[in-house]
Design a protein around this motif. Structure first.
Motif, mmCIF file in Angstrom:
data_model
loop_
_atom_site.group_PDB
_atom_site.id
_atom_site.type_symbol
_atom_site.label_atom_id
_atom_site.label_comp_id
_atom_site.label_asym_id
_atom_site.label_seq_id
_atom_site.Cartn_x
_atom_site.Cartn_y
_atom_site.Cartn_z
ATOM 1 N N THR A 36 26.407 17.787 60.190
ATOM 2 C CA THR A 36 26.913 18.741 61.186
ATOM 3 C C THR A 36 27.385 19.986 60.456
ATOM 4 O OG1 THR A 36 29.078 17.659 61.118
ATOM 5 C CG2 THR A 36 27.561 16.964 62.850
ATOM 6 N N SER A 74 32.817 20.586 65.073
ATOM 7 C CA SER A 74 31.646 19.744 64.900
ATOM 8 C C SER A 74 32.041 18.410 64.279
ATOM 9 C CB SER A 74 30.609 20.449 64.025
ATOM 10 O OG SER A 74 31.127 20.675 62.727
ATOM 11 N N ARG A 79 28.434 16.338 67.403
ATOM 12 C CA ARG A 79 29.055 17.377 68.214
ATOM 13 C C ARG A 79 28.876 18.770 67.607
ATOM 14 N NH1 ARG A 79 35.203 17.019 70.492
ATOM 15 N NH2 ARG A 79 35.443 19.168 71.189
ATOM 16 N N THR A 103 20.538 14.364 74.235
ATOM 17 C CA THR A 103 21.831 15.043 74.113
ATOM 18 C C THR A 103 22.866 14.440 75.057
ATOM 19 O OG1 THR A 103 21.446 16.710 75.834
ATOM 20 C CG2 THR A 103 20.583 17.179 73.623
ATOM 21 N N GLY A 134 26.208 17.694 72.068
ATOM 22 C CA GLY A 134 25.623 17.370 70.775
ATOM 23 C C GLY A 134 24.435 16.455 70.924
#
Length: 662
Positions: free
Chosen positions: A526, A532, A555, A576, A653
């Motif tokens: 990420t 994130s 995320r 997602t 995410g």
């Protein structure tokens, strides 16, 4: 056999005066909307409620004399809902009132040996209120241990009157009528049913969680549809639930932590459909008490599977509506209601349910649902569905075909206002009220090993694919099981690879056939900023293995690179999910070694899709509406890289990736 005509619509046949007697209520015209023509109902409100299927609430209202009920009483001592024992002094004010009495339910005594218990006047000489103030004393040790409700009545010469229900918890007293013990309901014996579930709440803390994963109960209505004005919730410290003595306490509160109010519900299955189900013939029973106050709405009910295309049966075993006064239920008892949702008769007309109001103040011990504990039950037979109040039959109707063929699960709740349409006013109770559940039991021929539809899916035959599922460390519910089937439509597979954490790498992953894909490598990460990382996503209606696939999400922004893809041509599916609020994102694909499909980027939107995947072909954010996965087709390179980021709204995410041979 004696026969009493109670009104133009209902006849009560009494076959025996004993507790286990059978009282058969013959309802000749009690389909929803079929209560006495003399009932004065506001037509506009009736039509509005009929549109929701909940118009029985309006029939609970008794307008006669309602304007004389006012809120005058305020208790100043002891604290509301507090612990008591021994000698207890109760002090109260009742502005404008002149006389008062107080009552409390007591266990059988030598002087009054009725097995039901009996009501005791705590102020046998009455109280004359001086300046609207009153005081009395009683010995709590003479009354049942545990939850108790001291009811204070006050009135004046002008005809105004009030009732205040003082909920207390007796830490002393006499242990009486606690738990189910070895009692077996007569119909259970008759039909040869066995106990398949029992929860008596003697051991704490209660096994309840927000999503029901790994616990006995879920604290929301499965698959959405919470209906309380004070929202059903589950906080980290266990609120609103508490195990106390031999009871589960549901604490409805409106305070600084919950300025809009909170309350509780327990469901026997979770969003995946895992939990306690029972198929006809089956018997469900629950013993509880709650406070009758403006807005309280305790209930015990069952639902059939949400996956039955014919519709869903809802059996409301008890719906109790609290509060007295103009515009309030003023309900003389409680209601039993059946709903046959989304179902039609052979002629195309809407299939109507059945409703009735058992005369509870004339049955058994002749006490109200807030006065003391009562047991409410339903027997779902193959031919008849029968409702019981303290083992007394109070309603019967033919079993609907959905109920006869589809398993039921149960729910118990303390709703406060909400979809019922009734007002909420608990201010004089310091914006608090409690429901106390003694036990819940389920009997059936055998346990039902019910699997939700998503777990009955089979893998696509001959599929060559690699599935990559992002999982949250420590959250087993985000791991795909080896035999768990999930994936894009027409590309369902087993043997998903679980990628733990917000970054890492994996060599030689498993393919859909369970064999290692030698030479293939997956790396992911990420963006590394505060927004994130790996996170536990919302269910958004998903269940079963699809919910597992959706639970872990990378995320915010991130990147994944795959090398050594063994397929000459393939498709890449990217799934997602996100948090509790709608949000949008963008996903791009690139390759250093081969051809990329005609569209290198797509936008998606995480929102409610009833637990289904909806393919996005949106090439800009505006086009993305309720689209939660993308497909990059015609891929030919041995490697590719995916990048994504959150573009708008709540956090989103990537939850999983499928690489499928084309």
């Amino acid at each position: 056999m004696m026969c009493f005509v109670l009104g133009p619509l209902m006849t009560l046949h009494i076959t025996s005066p004993l507790r286990r007697s059978v009282f058969t209520v013959l309802v000749t015209a009690f389909a929803l909307g079929g209560l006495p023509a003399s009932a004065q109902v506001d037509q506009e409100k009736k039509e509005k409620l009929e549109a929701t299927g909940y118009h029985e609430f309006n029939y609970g209202q008794e307008k006669k004399d309602a304007e004389n009920w006012i809120q005058a009483i305020r208790v100043t001592e002891p604290p509301l809902r507090s612990d008591v024992k021994g000698e207890v002094t109760v002090k109260f004010t009742a502005k404008g009132m002149e006389r008062a009495n107080a009552y409390c339910w007591r266990q059988p005594t030598k002087e009054n040996p009725s097995e039901w218990g009996h009501d005791v006047n705590l102020t046998p000489d009455g109280m004359t209120l001086i300046g609207g103030r009153g005081e009395f004393t009683f010995n709590a040790d003479d009354f049942p241990n545990g939850p108790m409700n001291v009811r204070i009545f006050a009135n004046n010469e002008a005809g105004k009157k009030d009732i205040f229900e003082l909920q207390l918890f007796n830490t002393g007293g006499v242990k009486w009528n606690q738990g189910a013990g070895d009692h077996i309901p007569p119909i259970v014996k008759q039909e040869g049913l066995q106990l398949i579930f029992e929860e008596d709440f003697k051991e704490g803390p209660p096994s309840i969680s927000k999503d029901g994963q790994g616990t006995t109960f879920m604290s929301h209505k499965p698959r959405g549809g919470d209906f309380s004005g004070w929202q059903f919730t589950m906080l980290e410290d266990g609120r609103p639930f508490e195990q106390r003595g031999d009871w589960l306490r549901i604490k409805a509160r409106k305070d600084k932590d919950s300025p809009k109010g909170r309350s509780g519900i327990i469901a026997s299955v979770n969003h995946e459909g895992k939990g306690v189900w029972a198929k006809a013939p089956a018997y469900f029973e629950c013993r509880f008490t709650a406070q009758s106050a403006i807005g309280t709405w305790p209930a015990f009910w069952t639902l059939t599977s949400w996956e039955d295309k014919r519709g869903t049966d809802e059996l409301d075993i008890v719906e109790a509506y609290g509060g007295m006064g103009k515009g309030n239920p003023n309900h003389p008892g409680y209601s039993i209601v059946s709903h046959f949702w989304r179902q039609k008769n052979p002629d195309g007309s809407k299939k109507k349910g059945v409703s009735t109001r058992p005369p509870m103040m004339e049955l058994g011990g002749k006490s109200y649902w807030s006065t003391t504990f009562h047991t409410y039950a339903v027997y779902v037979g193959l031919e008849d569905t029968v409702y019981y109040f303290d083992d007394i039959e109070v309603q019967r109707h033919p079993t609907n075909n959905v109920s006869a063929e589809t398993p039921h699960y149960f729910l118990v709740n303390l709703a406060i206002g909400g979809i019922s349409g009734w007002p909420i006013d608990l201010r004089r109770y310091e914006n608090g009220t409690d429901m106390w559940i003694d036990y819940v039991r389920v009997f059936a021929k055998e346990k039902t090993d019910y699997k939700p539809y998503s777990e009955r899916h089979t893998a696509t035959e001959g599929l060559q694919a690699v599935g990559l599922n992002f999982a949250v460390p420590g959250k087993e519910d985000s791991d795909m099981l080896p035999d768990g089937v999930a994936g894009a439509p027409h590309a369902r597979q087993e043997n998903w690879n679980n990628l733990q954490g917000s970054s890492g790498s994996l060599s030689d992953p498993k393919g859909a056939d369970g064999k290692l894909v030698n030479g293939m490598t997956v790396t992911w990460k990420t963006d590394g900023d505060a927004k994130s990382g790996i996170d536990f996503a919302e269910h958004w209606g998903f269940r079963g293995n699809y919910l597992r696939l959706q639970r872990g999400a990378l995320r915010g922004g991130g990147q994944i690179t795959v090398t050594g893809v063994p397929y000459k041509r393939y498709r890449v599916f990217v799934f997602t999910n996100g948090g509790p609020n709608r949000g949008k994102g963008k996903i791009e694909i690139s390759s250093d070694s081969g051809h990329v499909g005609p569209e290198p980027s797509y936008f998606y939107e995480v929102s409610w899709n009833e637990g289904k995947f909806s393919l996005s072909k949106a090439v800009n954010a505006k086009m993305a509406k309720n689209m939660n996965y993308v497909q990059f087709g015609h891929q030919r390179g041995q490697d590719f890289t995916l990048t994504w980021d959150n573009t708008w709204g709540g956090w989103t995410g990537v939850t999983g990736i499928q690489i499928v041979q084309h």
